[in-house]
Design an enzyme around this catalytic site. Structure first.
Site, PDB file in Angstrom:
ATOM      1  N   ARG A 188       0.843  -1.208   0.000  1.00  0.00           N
ATOM      2  CA  ARG A 188       0.000   0.000   0.000  1.00  0.00           C
ATOM      3  C   ARG A 188       0.867   1.243   0.000  1.00  0.00           C
ATOM      4  O   ARG A 188       1.759   1.399   0.826  1.00  0.00           O
ATOM      5  CB  ARG A 188      -0.900  -0.004   1.240  1.00  0.00           C
ATOM      6  CG  ARG A 188      -1.673   1.288   1.500  1.00  0.00           C
ATOM      7  CD  ARG A 188      -3.004   1.264   0.803  1.00  0.00           C
ATOM      8  NE  ARG A 188      -3.743   2.514   0.943  1.00  0.00           N
ATOM      9  CZ  ARG A 188      -4.721   2.734   1.809  1.00  0.00           C
ATOM     10  NH1 ARG A 188      -5.058   1.775   2.654  1.00  0.00           N
ATOM     11  NH2 ARG A 188      -5.362   3.876   1.842  1.00  0.00           N
TER      12      ARG A 188
ATOM     13  N   ARG B 232      -5.498   1.634  -4.380  1.00  0.00           N
ATOM     14  CA  ARG B 232      -4.728   0.957  -3.336  1.00  0.00           C
ATOM     15  C   ARG B 232      -4.758  -0.555  -3.532  1.00  0.00           C
ATOM     16  O   ARG B 232      -5.744  -1.111  -4.007  1.00  0.00           O
ATOM     17  CB  ARG B 232      -5.234   1.324  -1.936  1.00  0.00           C
ATOM     18  CG  ARG B 232      -6.615   0.873  -1.521  1.00  0.00           C
ATOM     19  CD  ARG B 232      -7.764   1.699  -2.048  1.00  0.00           C
ATOM     20  NE  ARG B 232      -7.677   3.130  -1.808  1.00  0.00           N
ATOM     21  CZ  ARG B 232      -8.203   3.727  -0.736  1.00  0.00           C
ATOM     22  NH1 ARG B 232      -8.872   3.025   0.154  1.00  0.00           N
ATOM     23  NH2 ARG B 232      -8.121   5.025  -0.593  1.00  0.00           N
TER      24      ARG B 232
ATOM     25  N   ASP C   9      -6.900  -1.975   1.462  1.00  0.00           N
ATOM     26  CA  ASP C   9      -7.308  -1.044   2.513  1.00  0.00           C
ATOM     27  C   ASP C   9      -8.050  -1.867   3.556  1.00  0.00           C
ATOM     28  O   ASP C   9      -8.966  -2.619   3.211  1.00  0.00           O
ATOM     29  CB  ASP C   9      -8.230   0.027   1.896  1.00  0.00           C
ATOM     30  CG  ASP C   9      -8.758   1.039   2.907  1.00  0.00           C
ATOM     31  OD1 ASP C   9      -8.026   1.392   3.851  1.00  0.00           O
ATOM     32  OD2 ASP C   9      -9.910   1.470   2.736  1.00  0.00           O
TER      33      ASP C   9
ATOM     34  N   ASP D 179     -10.086  -1.394   7.022  1.00  0.00           N
ATOM     35  CA  ASP D 179     -10.679  -0.430   7.950  1.00  0.00           C
ATOM     36  C   ASP D 179     -11.453  -1.154   9.043  1.00  0.00           C
ATOM     37  O   ASP D 179     -12.301  -2.008   8.744  1.00  0.00           O
ATOM     38  CB  ASP D 179     -11.656   0.501   7.212  1.00  0.00           C
ATOM     39  CG  ASP D 179     -10.961   1.421   6.218  1.00  0.00           C
ATOM     40  OD1 ASP D 179      -9.759   1.704   6.401  1.00  0.00           O
ATOM     41  OD2 ASP D 179     -11.624   1.854   5.261  1.00  0.00           O
TER      42      ASP D 179
HETATM   43  C1  X6L Z   1     -19.022  13.137  -1.051  1.00  0.00           C
HETATM   44  C2  X6L Z   1     -17.717  13.350  -0.735  1.00  0.00           C
HETATM   45  C3  X6L Z   1     -19.494  11.868  -1.076  1.00  0.00           C
HETATM   46  C4  X6L Z   1     -16.877  12.287  -0.437  1.00  0.00           C
HETATM   47  C5  X6L Z   1     -18.673  10.806  -0.797  1.00  0.00           C
HETATM   48  C6  X6L Z   1     -16.933   8.609  -0.089  1.00  0.00           C
HETATM   49  C7  X6L Z   1     -15.122  10.065   0.028  1.00  0.00           C
HETATM   50  C8  X6L Z   1     -16.096   7.557   0.188  1.00  0.00           C
HETATM   51  C9  X6L Z   1     -14.273   9.014   0.318  1.00  0.00           C
HETATM   52  C10 X6L Z   1     -17.345  11.015  -0.480  1.00  0.00           C
HETATM   53  C11 X6L Z   1     -16.462   9.881  -0.180  1.00  0.00           C
HETATM   54  C12 X6L Z   1     -14.753   7.753   0.390  1.00  0.00           C
HETATM   55  C13 X6L Z   1     -13.229   2.833  -1.569  1.00  0.00           C
HETATM   56  C14 X6L Z   1     -13.859   3.689  -2.487  1.00  0.00           C
HETATM   57  C15 X6L Z   1     -12.489   4.813  -1.307  1.00  0.00           C
HETATM   58  C16 X6L Z   1     -13.570   1.467  -1.577  1.00  0.00           C
HETATM   59  C17 X6L Z   1     -15.097   1.953  -3.361  1.00  0.00           C
HETATM   60  C18 X6L Z   1     -13.869   6.586   0.714  1.00  0.00           C
HETATM   61  C19 X6L Z   1     -12.390   6.686   0.745  1.00  0.00           C
HETATM   62  N1  X6L Z   1     -12.376   3.570  -0.825  1.00  0.00           N
HETATM   63  N2  X6L Z   1     -14.776   3.259  -3.377  1.00  0.00           N
HETATM   64  N3  X6L Z   1     -13.373   4.926  -2.296  1.00  0.00           N
HETATM   65  N4  X6L Z   1     -14.510   1.074  -2.479  1.00  0.00           N
HETATM   66  N5  X6L Z   1     -15.998   1.483  -4.215  1.00  0.00           N
HETATM   67  O1  X6L Z   1     -13.077   0.643  -0.792  1.00  0.00           O
HETATM   68  O2  X6L Z   1     -14.331   5.515   1.029  1.00  0.00           O
HETATM   69  S1  X6L Z   1     -11.628   6.194  -0.745  1.00  0.00           S
HETATM   70 MG    MG Z   2     -11.315   2.884   3.494  1.00  0.00          MG
HETATM   71 MG    MG Z   3      -8.284   2.901   5.452  1.00  0.00          MG
END
Ligand code: X6L
Ligand code: MG
Ligand code: MG
Length: 175
Positions: free
Chosen positions: A84, A93, A96, A98
């Site tokens: 990572r 990544r 991840d 969590d």
């Molecule tokens: C507005 C602004 C709406 C930000 C949503 C949602 C930001 C999720 C970060 C958000 C917002 C994240 C994964 C991912 C990430 C994953 C999928 C995050 C952090 N990790 N998408 N995006 N799976 N499908 O594990 O979760 S980055």
């Molecule tokens: Mg995450």
């Molecule tokens: Mg994390």
């Protein structure tokens, strides 16, 4: 093994499936961690930062003698072991890990927030979590978790990829 934790796993760099399985193997190498539940694997549209490849996501349930802090340190070490790199915020990544829930505790330290603060907004977390435990409750949350699901904008972006209890069982459960 008095504590129960739910951990979400996500990967969107090839080979995504191997990273999920490797992460689980590395976790259950610890005698203080027992795998007691796992979801199917879902392929999910990226959320937050959209210009990246599709994710594989799943959730596992473990029982452990470790504190949440010790469990977190192991998760972070496994992320490092599996290559990572933290370059783009919310970006691609290899793996991840969590911690979503640890017993029914509220943990607020500089390095660890449990329950995971945004877990209820993410269908890629809630759908596999409910698959393991339909009656799961989140400290501080009164409404049943499944009622959040209907409102989640990204739920169409979560599709089953490898079904649990399908022909091919995908996780090494020997512990
Ligand atoms: C507005 C602004 C709406 C930000 C949503 C949602 C930001 C999720 C970060 C958000 C917002 C994240 C994964 C991912 C990430 C994953 C999928 C995050 C952090 N990790 N998408 N995006 N799976 N499908 O594990 O979760 S980055
Ligand atoms: Mg995450
Ligand atoms: Mg994390």
């Amino acid at each position: 093994m008095e504590n129960t934790a739910f951990i979400s796993l996500g990967s969107n760099i090839e080979n995504r499936y191997d990273y999920l399985v490797q992460a689980i193997r590395l976790l259950i190498k610890y005698p203080a961690i027992k795998l007691v539940g796992f979801s199917s694997i879902y392929e999910t549209d990226p959320v937050g930062y959209e210009n990246q490849d599709l994710f594989l996501n799943m959730v596992i349930q473990v029982r452990t003698e470790l504190t949440a802090r010790e469990l977190l340190d192991i998760c972070l070490q496994i992320e490092l072991d599996l290559g990572r790199k933290r370059e783009i915020k919310w970006g691609p990544r290899t793996i991840d890990l969590d911690i979503l829930l640890y017993n029914h505790e509220n943990i607020e330290t500089e390095s660890l927030l449990v329950p995971h603060p945004r877990m209820l907004e993410r269908a890629f977390v809630i759908i596999p979590l409910l698959e393991i435990d339909q009656d799961v409750t989140i400290p501080g949350v009164v409404k049943p978790v499944d009622q959040y699901l209907n409102q989640l904008p990204d739920k169409e972006g979560v599709r089953i990829w490898k079904q649990k209890n399908g022909e091919d069982v995908f996780v090494p459960i020997e512990n």
